[in-house]
Design a protein around this motif. Structure first.
Motif, mmCIF file in Angstrom:
data_model
loop_
_atom_site.group_PDB
_atom_site.id
_atom_site.type_symbol
_atom_site.label_atom_id
_atom_site.label_comp_id
_atom_site.label_asym_id
_atom_site.label_seq_id
_atom_site.Cartn_x
_atom_site.Cartn_y
_atom_site.Cartn_z
ATOM 1 N N TYR A 56 0.851 -1.190 0.000
ATOM 2 C CA TYR A 56 0.000 0.000 0.000
ATOM 3 C C TYR A 56 0.887 1.240 0.000
ATOM 4 C CZ TYR A 56 -3.479 -3.355 1.642
ATOM 5 O OH TYR A 56 -4.318 -4.443 1.777
ATOM 6 N N PRO A 57 1.125 1.869 -1.157
ATOM 7 C CA PRO A 57 1.961 3.071 -1.186
ATOM 8 C C PRO A 57 1.170 4.297 -0.712
ATOM 9 C CG PRO A 57 1.471 2.290 -3.425
ATOM 10 C CD PRO A 57 0.747 1.399 -2.466
ATOM 11 N N LEU A 58 1.774 5.072 0.182
ATOM 12 C CA LEU A 58 1.159 6.315 0.650
ATOM 13 C C LEU A 58 2.171 7.448 0.509
ATOM 14 C CD1 LEU A 58 -0.684 5.466 4.007
ATOM 15 C CD2 LEU A 58 -1.693 5.783 1.756
ATOM 16 N N GLN A 59 1.735 8.523 -0.124
ATOM 17 C CA GLN A 59 2.610 9.683 -0.267
ATOM 18 C C GLN A 59 2.553 10.484 1.031
ATOM 19 O OE1 GLN A 59 1.869 12.027 -3.732
ATOM 20 N NE2 GLN A 59 3.877 12.980 -3.620
ATOM 21 N N VAL A 60 3.676 10.490 1.742
ATOM 22 C CA VAL A 60 3.750 11.116 3.063
ATOM 23 C C VAL A 60 5.104 11.806 3.216
ATOM 24 C CG1 VAL A 60 3.805 10.659 5.564
ATOM 25 C CG2 VAL A 60 2.212 9.412 4.112
ATOM 26 N N ASP A 61 5.068 13.007 3.766
ATOM 27 C CA ASP A 61 6.301 13.712 4.118
ATOM 28 C C ASP A 61 6.592 13.374 5.573
ATOM 29 O OD1 ASP A 61 8.346 15.438 4.784
ATOM 30 O OD2 ASP A 61 7.292 17.252 4.160
#
Length: 170
Positions: A56-61
């Protein structure tokens, strides 16, 4: 590793290098892996269709507490929570919500050949190449993570120190 099958692992820095290698190793072992990174273009490319786990890829800083908390909220709502946290994005441990984790384990690596070298100035990269220092690969770190998690419940591995063969600083 059987006790972690179908569990949820969160891997920071999962787009490349150590994080990508670790995420891949974990979902090959059957874990649900949430891969966090500012860039997620390569995370999806790492998923193997025949692997028993799920990615599950999540774009997170990960330098933003708000972004991290949103990610944990999504994970809790959609996957039930985090069972294993692999922090490979260089974020200080106290920045992450760790109150639910029962143990903190650490892997201290020697010199690793990762994408970070492509961001170095040309003379820095050339200097490293000219020194001919032995370097490990990202997969070596991933193997150490799998080793830690593969121990039976009666064994707790707290620290692993990895150095490349021939390292002058050992």
């Amino acid at each position: 590793m059987e006790r972690y099958a179908v569990r949820v692992a969160l891997v920071t820095g999962a787009n490349s290098g150590i994080g990508a290698a670790t995420a891949r190793a974990l979902f090959e072992k059957g874990l649900k892996v949430v891969g966090l990174d500012k860039r997620i273009d390569m995370i999806k490319a790492h998923e193997l269709k025949d692997a028993p786990g799920k990615l599950y890829p999540l774009q997170v800083d990960v330098s933003s507490e708000e972004s991290i908390l949103c990610a944990f909220k999504w994970i809790k709502e959609n996957l039930g929570g985090v069972d294993v946290l692999i922090n490979s994005a260089g974020v200080c441990g106290e920045s992450l919500p760790t109150n639910e984790f029962t143990s903190i384990q650490q892997i201290s690596p020697g010199l690793l050949k990762t994408e970070i070298f492509s961001t170095l100035q040309k003379h820095s990269t050339e200097a490293l190449e000219n020194m001919r220092l032995p370097m490990m690969e990202s997969e070596d770190m991933a193997d150490a993570v799998i080793y830690m998690l593969s121990q039976p419940p009666r064994v707790q591995v707290y620290d692993i120190i990895l150095r490349p063969t021939g390292d002058l600083f050992c």
